[in-house]
Enzyme design. Structure first.
Site, short mmCIF file in Angstrom:
data_model
loop_
_atom_site.label_atom_id
_atom_site.label_comp_id
_atom_site.label_asym_id
_atom_site.label_seq_id
_atom_site.Cartn_x
_atom_site.Cartn_y
_atom_site.Cartn_z
N LYS A 1 0.85 -1.21 0.00
CA LYS A 1 0.00 0.00 0.00
C LYS A 1 0.87 1.24 0.00
O LYS A 1 2.06 1.19 0.39
CB LYS A 1 -0.92 0.02 1.21
N VAL B 1 11.38 -4.17 2.70
CA VAL B 1 11.03 -4.40 4.11
C VAL B 1 11.22 -3.12 4.94
O VAL B 1 12.17 -2.37 4.72
CB VAL B 1 11.92 -5.54 4.68
N GLY C 1 7.54 1.43 4.80
CA GLY C 1 6.32 2.24 4.76
C GLY C 1 5.31 1.73 3.76
O GLY C 1 4.34 2.40 3.42
N LEU C 2 5.53 0.49 3.28
CA LEU C 2 4.68 -0.07 2.23
C LEU C 2 3.83 -1.24 2.74
O LEU C 2 3.14 -1.91 1.96
CB LEU C 2 5.55 -0.53 1.05
N GLY D 1 4.86 -6.54 5.56
CA GLY D 1 4.56 -7.58 6.56
C GLY D 1 3.06 -7.72 6.76
O GLY D 1 2.54 -8.85 6.86
N ALA E 1 0.78 -7.07 4.56
CA ALA E 1 0.22 -7.69 3.36
C ALA E 1 0.40 -9.21 3.42
O ALA E 1 -0.53 -9.98 3.08
CB ALA E 1 0.90 -7.13 2.12
N ASP F 1 -2.23 -1.93 10.13
CA ASP F 1 -2.40 -1.91 8.67
C ASP F 1 -2.99 -3.20 8.10
O ASP F 1 -3.31 -3.26 6.91
CB ASP F 1 -1.05 -1.67 7.99
#
Ligand SMILES: C[C@@](CO)(OP(=O)(O)O)[C@H](O)COP(=O)(O)OP(=O)(O)OC[C@H]1O[C@@H](n2ccc(N)nc2=O)[C@H](O)[C@@H]1O
Ligand SMILES: Nc1ncnc2c1ncn2[C@@H]1O[C@H](COP(=O)(O)OP(=O)(O)O)[C@@H](O)[C@H]1O
Length: 284
Positions: free
Chosen positions: A11, A96, A99-100, A103, A105, A137
């Site tokens: 994300k 890793v 900010g995406l 983990g 996901a 998240d």
């Protein structure tokens, strides 16, 4: 069914506002989250005994209990008293601690995959509730698409899909700790906050330029104070034609939004940033 293959999508945050620190230590946020095409691949296979095995192709993530995918599997095994286990193969493409939500996901994919393998019959909403126990998240990663996230990130309202657009992501050769970034944030001295409702209106109108103009993340101030070059990376993306650029989540990845894949590719190839990983992806 003995095995399932899944994609676990990353994300980005189109906006990120922090309203106050809560008594439980978490921060009350208001943020627009967007699923992107960058993804990890997972293969989850049934094991005959109560065991959880993580096989990852990356040394950057833990291979035991600390792995969020392990935690997701453990949660369902315990909750449903399952008399079997799983092997989880993770092929990592999402950088890793970037900010995406890589983990998160992976954890969301494990919840979905085990729901299938063990025929648990859980709805998306029920999977999101399990996700909440694993991280702020994770519910969004279960849901995907575009959403307004409130609370600590788990209260989600779906938004219409954004217009198709390409992204260039710049991931520098270091990571940041989400916890530390939130801890360093001085909520009373935030200089610029997102106009979340205006961005939601732009999303509803399918106005990509409006969305790009409204990109704003209050955590940038914190991460940029430690890594000032990130501000320069954002400018470099704009000089190369990005409609707008922003840091995702707590960072350090910054991204630029481009109208076409060609524009994104042209910008990406003209960037020379030793040590950085440059990725092309797309929204929706
Ligand atoms: C900043 C954001 C924006 O999407 O993403 P990332 O940068 O991690 O991708 C999220 O708020 C991160 O969500 P996530 O990474 O799932 O957080 P968690 O694992 O639940 O929490 C890690 C730590 O961050 C802090 N935390 C997290 C969420 C929140 N609303 N307030 C907080 O204060 C807490 O100190 C917590 O211990
Ligand atoms: N399956 C996983 N993939 C990525 N990171 C994981 C995973 N399991 C545990 N982690 C740990 O979670 C932390 C946050 O990683 P990640 O979810 O990629 O980043 P972010 O929270 O910035 O979006 C890292 O310290 C990483 O070691």
């Amino acid at each position: 069914m003995y095995a399932v293959e899944l994609e676990a999508k990353a994300k980005i945050n189109l906006t990120l506002d922090v309203l106050y620190k809560r008594p439980d230590g978490y921060h009350q946020v208001e943020m627009i989250m967007q699923e992107i095409s960058l993804r990890d691949y997972l293969v989850i296979s049934l094991l005959p005994k109560k065991d959880i095995r993580i096989v990852a192709d990356s040394k950057a993530i833990p291979d035991g209990e600390a792995n969020l995918a392990f935690k997701a599997a453990k949660l369902l095994i315990e909750e449903f008293n399952l008399d079997a286990g799983v092997e989880i193969k993770i092929f990592k493409e999402i950088p890793v601690a970037a900010g995406l939500a890589g983990g998160s996901a992976d954890a969301a994919a494990v919840l979905k995959g085990m729901n299938e393998i063990f025929e648990l019959g859980l709805s998306t909403e029920e999977l999101m509730l399990f996700g909440e126990k694993l991280g702020a998240d994770v519910p969004f990663c279960v849901m995907g698409g575009t959403a307004l996230a409130c609370g600590k990130g788990e209260e989600l309202s779906r938004l219409p899909a954004v217009p198709p657009a390409s992204l260039v992501l710049i991931k520098p050769p270091y990571s940041v700790s989400t916890r530390e970034v939130y801890n360093r944030l001085k909520i009373n001295s935030i200089k610029k906050r997102p106009e979340t409702q205006t961005v939601i209106e732009s999303i509803k109108k399918g106005d990509l330029e409006g969305i790009a103009k409204g990109l704003c993340n209050v955590l940038e101030e914190v991460t940029f104070a430690q890594h000032p070059e990130l501000r320069k990376f954002k400018e470099m993306l704009k000089e190369r034609g990005a409609f707008g650029s922003l840091m995702s989540g707590s960072g350090p990845t910054v991204y630029g939004i481009f109208e076409t894949k060609k524009d994104a590719e042209r910008a990406a190839t003209s960037l020379s940033l030793p040590g950085c990983t440059i990725l092309i992806s797309c929204m929706a």
